[in-house]
Design an enzyme around this catalytic site. Structure first.
Site, PDB file in Angstrom:
ATOM      1  N   PRO A  97       0.926  -0.958  -0.439  1.00  0.00           N
ATOM      2  CA  PRO A  97       0.063   0.333  -0.196  1.00  0.00           C
ATOM      3  C   PRO A  97       0.943   1.326   0.110  1.00  0.00           C
ATOM      4  CG  PRO A  97      -0.759  -1.732   1.942  1.00  0.00           C
ATOM      5  CD  PRO A  97       0.272  -2.300   1.036  1.00  0.00           C
ATOM      6  N   GLY A  99       2.101   4.868   0.359  1.00  0.00           N
ATOM      7  CA  GLY A  99       2.106   6.635   1.606  1.00  0.00           C
ATOM      8  C   GLY A  99       1.422   5.973   2.977  1.00  0.00           C
ATOM      9  N   GLY A 101       3.547   4.196   5.072  1.00  0.00           N
ATOM     10  CA  GLY A 101       4.784   4.172   5.907  1.00  0.00           C
ATOM     11  C   GLY A 101       5.253   2.331   6.115  1.00  0.00           C
ATOM     12  N   LEU A 102       5.272   1.896   4.625  1.00  0.00           N
ATOM     13  CA  LEU A 102       5.223   0.434   4.175  1.00  0.00           C
ATOM     14  C   LEU A 102       6.711   0.484   3.683  1.00  0.00           C
ATOM     15  CD1 LEU A 102       2.073  -1.033   4.613  1.00  0.00           C
ATOM     16  CD2 LEU A 102       3.570  -1.078   6.261  1.00  0.00           C
ATOM     17  N   GLY A 103       6.969   1.850   2.917  1.00  0.00           N
ATOM     18  CA  GLY A 103       8.481   1.991   1.842  1.00  0.00           C
ATOM     19  C   GLY A 103       8.410   1.396   1.376  1.00  0.00           C
ATOM     20  N   SER A 104       7.002   1.865   0.196  1.00  0.00           N
ATOM     21  CA  SER A 104       6.331   1.774  -1.180  1.00  0.00           C
ATOM     22  C   SER A 104       7.691   2.709  -2.319  1.00  0.00           C
ATOM     23  CB  SER A 104       5.374   1.555  -1.343  1.00  0.00           C
ATOM     24  OG  SER A 104       4.843   3.191  -1.089  1.00  0.00           O
ATOM     25  N   SER A 105       8.129   3.733  -1.609  1.00  0.00           N
ATOM     26  CA  SER A 105       8.290   4.255  -2.641  1.00  0.00           C
ATOM     27  C   SER A 105      10.112   4.120  -1.895  1.00  0.00           C
ATOM     28  CB  SER A 105       8.464   5.892  -1.813  1.00  0.00           C
ATOM     29  OG  SER A 105       8.923   6.782  -0.686  1.00  0.00           O
ATOM     30  N   ALA A 107      11.141   0.700  -1.806  1.00  0.00           N
ATOM     31  CA  ALA A 107      10.657  -0.332  -2.868  1.00  0.00           C
ATOM     32  C   ALA A 107      10.918   0.567  -4.602  1.00  0.00           C
ATOM     33  CB  ALA A 107       9.865  -0.889  -2.529  1.00  0.00           C
ATOM     34  N   ASP A 147      15.438   3.018   5.017  1.00  0.00           N
ATOM     35  CA  ASP A 147      14.619   2.396   4.424  1.00  0.00           C
ATOM     36  C   ASP A 147      14.907   2.009   2.986  1.00  0.00           C
ATOM     37  OD1 ASP A 147      13.017   3.631   5.946  1.00  0.00           O
ATOM     38  OD2 ASP A 147      11.510   4.100   4.494  1.00  0.00           O
TER      39      ASP A 147
HETATM   40  O1  PMV Z   1       7.263   7.163   7.397  1.00  0.00           O
HETATM   41  P1  PMV Z   1       8.339   6.239   7.225  1.00  0.00           P
HETATM   42  O2  PMV Z   1       8.166   5.245   7.687  1.00  0.00           O
HETATM   43  O3  PMV Z   1       8.839   6.820   5.568  1.00  0.00           O
HETATM   44  O4  PMV Z   1       9.556   6.874   7.821  1.00  0.00           O
HETATM   45  C1  PMV Z   1      10.396   7.487   8.116  1.00  0.00           C
HETATM   46  C2  PMV Z   1      11.055   7.230   9.487  1.00  0.00           C
HETATM   47  C3  PMV Z   1      11.715   8.418   9.782  1.00  0.00           C
HETATM   48  O5  PMV Z   1      12.559   7.975  10.985  1.00  0.00           O
HETATM   49  C4  PMV Z   1      10.382   9.482  10.759  1.00  0.00           C
HETATM   50  C5  PMV Z   1      12.523   9.844   8.968  1.00  0.00           C
HETATM   51  C6  PMV Z   1      13.451   8.948   8.862  1.00  0.00           C
HETATM   52  O6  PMV Z   1      14.407   9.626   7.767  1.00  0.00           O
HETATM   53  O7  PMV Z   1      14.550   8.032   9.690  1.00  0.00           O
END
Ligand code: PMV
Length: 313
Positions: A97, A99, A101-105, A107, A147
Site C-alpha cells: 500500500p 504512502g 510507511g511501508l516503504g513503497s517509495s 522499494a 529504508d
Molecule cells: O514514514 P516512513 O516509514 O518513511 O518513516 C520515516 C522514518 C523517520 O524516522 C520518521 C524519518 C527517517 O528519515 O528516518
C-alpha cells in the site's frame, strides 16, 4: 532489451524519529513487494506505467519541475539513458500500500534503480543502493537512507545515521499484523513537527533519546533470544515515547489498543500522524489478533520478514 527487479517493502520495528537524532533504529524487510520492468524503446521518451497513474516525458527535464509521485523513476531513467541514444519504458507492479510507511517509495527506488541500471551494465547491490537513495532524495531530501538499505539487503537490521547499517544475524520467526489507518501521512511534515517539539523541549527530548537508545540495546538481546514477550514489552514502551513526541492521534491510539488485546505488543511504524501500526504475534495469537481488527472493520494483513531483499531477473 528488458530487465526486471523486485524489492520488498519494510517496517520500522523500533527507533523511528529518534534515528534522525543519532539513535539506532531497527528495521525489517517484509514479504510484500514492488516489481519494476524496464525496457529500452527506440523513441526518445521516458514512459512510466503504474497502478497510481502514468507519466510520459521527454528526457532532460528539470526534476524540480516534475510534480508526480513517479518522479524517482524519471530521475533514474533520465540519468541512466544519458549517451545511450534510447528511450525507456518502465512498468511498476506493487502489492505494497502507498504512502503509509511501508516503504513503497523506497522499494520503488531500489527496484527501479536495479531494473533500469541493469539494462546498461552489471551494477552491484552497493551501486544500486546509492542510486536508489539519490532517487529517493527527489521526493524526501532528508531521508536517512535506512529504508532503501533494508529494501536492498532484506532481513532485519540496525541502522545508525552515522555508522550505517548492520545486518542482524538472528532470523526471528514472528508475524506482524499490520493495520492501516487509511490516513495518508507526509513523512516530511511529521519529521518537521518532531523538530519543533525538540526545539521547544530540548531537555525532555534528550532524555527520551537516551531511553530509546537503552531500549534498542535491550531489543537487540531479545531478538537474539527470540523472546516474543520481552519484544512485545519493548514495543509498548517504544509506543509511549512516540506518544510523547506527538506523532500519534486518536485513531492510531484506538488501533494500537485493538492490536494489543491479543498480541505481544503494538506500535506505530514509520513517521506516524497516520499510516500504519503493527502488532507482534506468533502462530499462537496471529489469527486472534487479525480477528480483533476485522471485528472492528479495520483493514489489516499479516507479514513475515523477507530475507531475500532485492531480486533481479
Ligand atoms: O514514514 P516512513 O516509514 O518513511 O518513516 C520515516 C522514518 C523517520 O524516522 C520518521 C524519518 C527517517 O528519515 O528516518
Amino acid at each position: 532489451m528488458k530487465s526486471k527487479a523486485s524489492s520488498p517493502g519494510k517496517v520500522i520495528l523500533f527507533g523511528e524519529h529518534f534515528v534522525v537524532y543519532g539513535v539506532k533504529a531497527i528495521l525489517c524487510a517484509i514479504d510484500k513487494r514492488i516489481t519494476v520492468t524496464a525496457e529500452t524503446i527506440s523513441e526518445n521518451k521516458i514512459l512510466i506505467k503504474s497502478n497510481i497513474g502514468n507519466l510520459e516525458l521527454e528526457p532532460n527535464k528539470k526534476i524540480s519541475e516534475i510534480n508526480s509521485p513517479l518522479k524517482p523513476f524519471y530521475y533514474l531513467a533520465d540519468k541512466l539513458i544519458k549517451n545511450q541514444n534510447v528511450g525507456i519504458q518502465i512498468d511498476v507492479e506493487s502489492d505494497i500500500p502507498l504512502g503509509v510507511g511501508l516503504g513503497s517509495s523506497s522499494a520503488c527506488c531500489v527496484a527501479g534503480a536495479a531494473a533500469i541500471s541493469r539494462l546498461f551494465s552489471n551494477t552491484s547491490k552497493e551501486q544500486i543502493l546509492e542510486l536508489a537513495i539519490e532517487a529517493e532524495r527527489t521526493i524526501f531530501e532528508n531521508t536517512s537512507g535506512a529504508d532503501c538499505t533494508v529494501c536492498t539487503y532484506g532481513g532485519i537490521m540496525e541502522y545508525d545515521k552515522k555508522k550505517g547499517f548492520n545486518k542482524i544475524k538472528s532470523e526471528p520467526n514472528f508475524h506482524l499484523v499490520i493495520a492501516n489507518s487509511n490516513i495518508e501521512h507526509s513523512t516530511k511534515s511529521v519529521v518537521e513537527s518532531v523538530k519543533e517539539f525538540k526545539e521547544k523541549n530540548e531537555e525532555s527530548f534528550s532524555i527520551l533519546c537516551d531511553k530509546e537508545s537503552k531500549l534498542i540495546e535491550d531489543v537487540l538481546k531479545s531478538l537474539k533470544e527470540n523472546n516474543m514477550k520481552e519484544l512485545g514489552n519493548k514495543i509498548i514502551e517504544n509506543q509511549e515515547y512516540l506518544e510523547r513526541i506527538g506523532i500519534s492521534n486518536e485513531k492510531l491510539r484506538k488501533m494500537i489498543q485493538i492490536g494489543q488485546r491479543k498480541s505481544f505488543g503494538a506500535k506505530i511504524t514509520g513517521a506516524g500522524g497516520g499510516g500504519c501500526i503493527f502488532a507482534l504475534t506468533d502462530e499462537s495469537n496471529l489469527e486472534q489478533t487479525m480477528n480483533q481488527f476485522k471485528d472492528e472493520n479495520y483493514d489489516c494483513f499479516s507479514v513475515k520478514i523477507d530475507f531475500k531483499g532485492l531480486d533481479t531477473f
